[in-house]
Design an enzyme around this catalytic site. Structure first.
Site, PDB file in Angstrom:
ATOM      1  N   ALA A  29       7.485   5.758  14.410  1.00 57.39           N
ATOM      2  CA  ALA A  29       7.803   5.867  12.979  1.00 57.39           C
ATOM      3  C   ALA A  29       7.280   7.148  12.333  1.00 57.39           C
ATOM      4  O   ALA A  29       7.925   7.701  11.444  1.00 57.39           O
ATOM      5  CB  ALA A  29       7.292   4.642  12.231  1.00 57.39           C
ATOM      6  N   HIS A  42       6.846   3.188  19.227  1.00 61.68           N
ATOM      7  CA  HIS A  42       5.803   3.565  18.253  1.00 61.68           C
ATOM      8  C   HIS A  42       6.096   4.980  17.724  1.00 61.68           C
ATOM      9  O   HIS A  42       5.313   5.916  17.936  1.00 61.68           O
ATOM     10  CB  HIS A  42       4.398   3.487  18.866  1.00 61.68           C
ATOM     11  CG  HIS A  42       3.336   3.308  17.823  1.00 61.68           C
ATOM     12  ND1 HIS A  42       2.238   2.527  17.988  1.00 61.68           N
ATOM     13  CD2 HIS A  42       3.223   3.823  16.573  1.00 61.68           C
ATOM     14  CE1 HIS A  42       1.477   2.563  16.905  1.00 61.68           C
ATOM     15  NE2 HIS A  42       2.063   3.354  16.030  1.00 61.68           N
ATOM     16  N   GLY A  64       0.859  -1.188   0.000  1.00 59.24           N
ATOM     17  CA  GLY A  64       0.000   0.000   0.000  1.00 59.24           C
ATOM     18  C   GLY A  64       0.891   1.232   0.000  1.00 59.24           C
ATOM     19  O   GLY A  64       2.029   1.192  -0.489  1.00 59.24           O
ATOM     20  N   ARG A  65       0.395   2.301   0.592  1.00 53.80           N
ATOM     21  CA  ARG A  65       1.120   3.585   0.553  1.00 53.80           C
ATOM     22  C   ARG A  65       2.533   3.469   1.130  1.00 53.80           C
ATOM     23  O   ARG A  65       3.523   3.851   0.483  1.00 53.80           O
ATOM     24  CB  ARG A  65       0.335   4.649   1.340  1.00 53.80           C
ATOM     25  CG  ARG A  65      -0.939   5.090   0.660  1.00 53.80           C
ATOM     26  CD  ARG A  65      -1.813   5.891   1.602  1.00 53.80           C
ATOM     27  NE  ARG A  65      -2.382   5.051   2.618  1.00 53.80           N
ATOM     28  CZ  ARG A  65      -3.692   4.829   2.783  1.00 53.80           C
ATOM     29  NH1 ARG A  65      -4.548   5.449   2.007  1.00 53.80           N
ATOM     30  NH2 ARG A  65      -4.134   4.046   3.728  1.00 53.80           N
ATOM     31  N   ILE A  66       2.645   2.928   2.362  1.00 51.09           N
ATOM     32  CA  ILE A  66       3.960   2.920   3.028  1.00 51.09           C
ATOM     33  C   ILE A  66       4.877   1.870   2.394  1.00 51.09           C
ATOM     34  O   ILE A  66       6.071   2.114   2.208  1.00 51.09           O
ATOM     35  CB  ILE A  66       3.798   2.729   4.551  1.00 51.09           C
ATOM     36  CG1 ILE A  66       2.972   3.892   5.115  1.00 51.09           C
ATOM     37  CG2 ILE A  66       5.156   2.657   5.240  1.00 51.09           C
ATOM     38  CD1 ILE A  66       2.529   3.727   6.562  1.00 51.09           C
ATOM     39  N   THR A 111       7.033  -1.886  11.387  1.00 52.88           N
ATOM     40  CA  THR A 111       6.531  -0.551  11.743  1.00 52.88           C
ATOM     41  C   THR A 111       5.022  -0.495  11.513  1.00 52.88           C
ATOM     42  O   THR A 111       4.464   0.592  11.394  1.00 52.88           O
ATOM     43  CB  THR A 111       7.202   0.541  10.876  1.00 52.88           C
ATOM     44  OG1 THR A 111       7.019   0.188   9.494  1.00 52.88           O
ATOM     45  CG2 THR A 111       8.664   0.706  11.185  1.00 52.88           C
ATOM     46  N   SER A 112       4.366  -1.679  11.429  1.00 47.66           N
ATOM     47  CA  SER A 112       2.930  -1.643  11.111  1.00 47.66           C
ATOM     48  C   SER A 112       2.095  -1.627  12.404  1.00 47.66           C
ATOM     49  O   SER A 112       1.870  -0.550  12.967  1.00 47.66           O
ATOM     50  CB  SER A 112       2.569  -2.804  10.188  1.00 47.66           C
ATOM     51  OG  SER A 112       2.725  -4.058  10.826  1.00 47.66           O
ATOM     52  N   ARG A 113       1.703  -2.780  12.892  1.00 47.17           N
ATOM     53  CA  ARG A 113       1.009  -2.876  14.175  1.00 47.17           C
ATOM     54  C   ARG A 113       1.547  -4.105  14.906  1.00 47.17           C
ATOM     55  O   ARG A 113       1.807  -5.145  14.282  1.00 47.17           O
ATOM     56  CB  ARG A 113      -0.507  -3.015  13.982  1.00 47.17           C
ATOM     57  CG  ARG A 113      -1.228  -1.710  13.639  1.00 47.17           C
ATOM     58  CD  ARG A 113      -1.268  -0.729  14.802  1.00 47.17           C
ATOM     59  NE  ARG A 113      -1.988   0.491  14.487  1.00 47.17           N
ATOM     60  CZ  ARG A 113      -1.428   1.610  14.025  1.00 47.17           C
ATOM     61  NH1 ARG A 113      -0.133   1.671  13.825  1.00 47.17           N
ATOM     62  NH2 ARG A 113      -2.158   2.685  13.781  1.00 47.17           N
ATOM     63  N   GLU A 121       1.004  -1.852  24.137  1.00 48.27           N
ATOM     64  CA  GLU A 121       1.856  -0.660  24.214  1.00 48.27           C
ATOM     65  C   GLU A 121       1.460   0.167  25.429  1.00 48.27           C
ATOM     66  O   GLU A 121       0.266   0.272  25.718  1.00 48.27           O
ATOM     67  CB  GLU A 121       1.708   0.154  22.930  1.00 48.27           C
ATOM     68  CG  GLU A 121       2.222  -0.636  21.725  1.00 48.27           C
ATOM     69  CD  GLU A 121       2.153   0.124  20.408  1.00 48.27           C
ATOM     70  OE1 GLU A 121       1.766   1.307  20.390  1.00 48.27           O
ATOM     71  OE2 GLU A 121       2.485  -0.493  19.386  1.00 48.27           O
TER      72      GLU A 121
END
Ligand code: NAD
Length: 389
Positions: free
Chosen positions: A339, A337, A180-182, A284-286, A315
């Protein structure tokens, strides 16, 4: 045209003082977003900002909603579900989320209550991708251990291979999980490091983008900029894991029932074992996309070379997390968290540059019935399906 039930309220800035708002919207923000919130204040919104750095308890958000709020500004720390939408009845019109990910918002509940929610996609894409790339480099080249050596005054000599060596990034093969975008922005950065790229995405494949990257790689080789002829292609998940030196994860958190290809624990004992023993994993997602207990085991038993994590199953990261084990600390980078945590990306009031600006604009679009009040045309609304005719 599916328009908003509160119609077209006459609305203009108090700064211009031509015409006052016919109604002052009441908004509660669960955290401070800096200067961007002045856009609301200057327009005469009645804004209350939760003053503490931690997330407010859900009971407080419910209490606020029961006083008749029109809008709620949230972050990924706030659980937004039927209980929240019920408390917001009948005044709540929008939930504006300060993040691209919205796994904290129950989409089915939002749709049932017909409450549009917005996110801040795009403006954090490059910041998140560059952070993923930097952490990948920090992990592979052992920047953290190297700095400790210097700071702790343990750097006694220069030696060809002692006390340790890192691994190059240039010329290696990376698996991009989620294009996707990232993921696409990450590909652009990896291309600059002459990497080969294995891409996997079961739902969205941007073949034009991949073709353009291949053309760029070919040109760099033809013109003598890159020594090797590098390549990029789509492949399957398991093939990508088996052949990659680096694996970078760019998927949303999707639990069972939310997608035909859920991402919850996509990385588990079985799939981690598919990776090369010297491969590095970057997330760096979830957090819940990785089974942390399995990852800690994989690091300890050296099924993989290392991991750099920005996100966690819970978290902030628990004090007793196995990921903090000193036995793996040189191969496990841990970030808070962080990024998207760059100044302009987080706080610019410009909706084309900052999450704060985009969050506020998303809220105003719904409140002020921009786009003719047609939610399906509002660029930052996520759950447009609830409003489609
Ligand atoms: P996006 O929706 O543009 O891209 C996600 C991609 O993942 C999509 O193309 C989708 O098809 C793909 N996907 C879905 N299920 C998959 C699966 N099972 N396997 C592989 N791919 C799958 O989202 P984006 O803007 O690129 O953001 C991605 C995620 O990154 C966000 O949802 C958010 O959770 C996270 N994020 C984290 C930070 C941070 O601070 N660490 C910052 C920004 C975004």
């Amino acid at each position: 045209m599916p328009s908003l039930p509160w119609g077209n309220i006459i609305f203009c800035s108090l700064e211009t003082t031509e015409k006052p708002m016919t109604k002052s919207f009441r908004v509660f923000a669960t955290c401070d977003l800096g200067d961007a919130l002045n856009l609301l204040r200057n327009k005469g919104y009645e804004l209350e900002v939760y003053p503490h750095p931690e997330a407010p308890p859900k009971s407080l958000i419910i209490e606020k909603l029961k006083t008749g709020l029109d809008g709620l500004i949230t972050t990924l720390r706030d659980k937004i579900d039927a209980e929240i939408f019920e408390a917001g009845k009948p005044t709540l019109k929008v939930v504006a989320q300060f993040a691209v990910g919205f796994d904290n918002i129950n989409r089915a509940d939002a749709n049932r209550y017909k409450i549009p929610f917005t996110n801040t996609a795009d403006v954090l894409t490059e910041a998140t991708a560059e952070f993923a790339f930097f952490t990948l480099g920090a992990l592979a080249r052992k920047l953290w251990s190297a700095e400790h050596l210097t700071r702790d005054n343990k750097w006694g000599f220069w030696h060809p291979f002692l006390p340790f060596l890192g691994d190059e990034v240039t010329g290696k093969t990376i698996a991009i999980i989620g294009t996707g975008r990232i993921g696409l922005a990450m590909i652009k950065k990896c291309a600059g490091f002459d990497m080969n790229m294995l891409c996997y995405d079961p739902a969205y494949q941007n073949h034009d983008y991949i073709k353009a990257i291949q053309e760029t790689l070919d040109l760099r080789h033809e013109r003598g900029i890159s020594k090797e002829k590098n390549w990029i292609r789509y492949t399957g998940f398991e093939a990508a894991l088996r052949d990659a030196d680096f694996v970078s994860v760019h998927v949303p958190l999707l639990r069972e029932g939310e997608s035909p290809t859920p991402t919850y624990h996509l990385f588990n004992e079985r799939t981690l074992r598919l990776m090369k023993p010297n491969a590095f994993l970057v997330n760096t997602s979830r957090g819940p996309v990785i089974d942390e207990a399995a990852l800690a085991k994989a690091l300890k038993e050296k099924w993989i070379g290392g991991a750099a994590l920005d996100v966690y199953e819970k978290e902030p990261l628990a004090a007793d997390s196995p990921l903090r084990d000193p036995a793996i600390e040189d191969r496990c980078r841990l970030y808070p968290h962080f990024a998207s945590a760059a100044r302009i990306t987080r706080l610019s009031p410009d909706p084309d540059k900052g999450m704060a600006g985009r969050c506020v604009q998303g809220l105003m679009d719904v409140m002020e019935a921009n786009y003719g009040g047609d939610v399906t045309k509002m660029p930052y609304v996520v759950n447009k399906e609830a409003f489609a005719k």
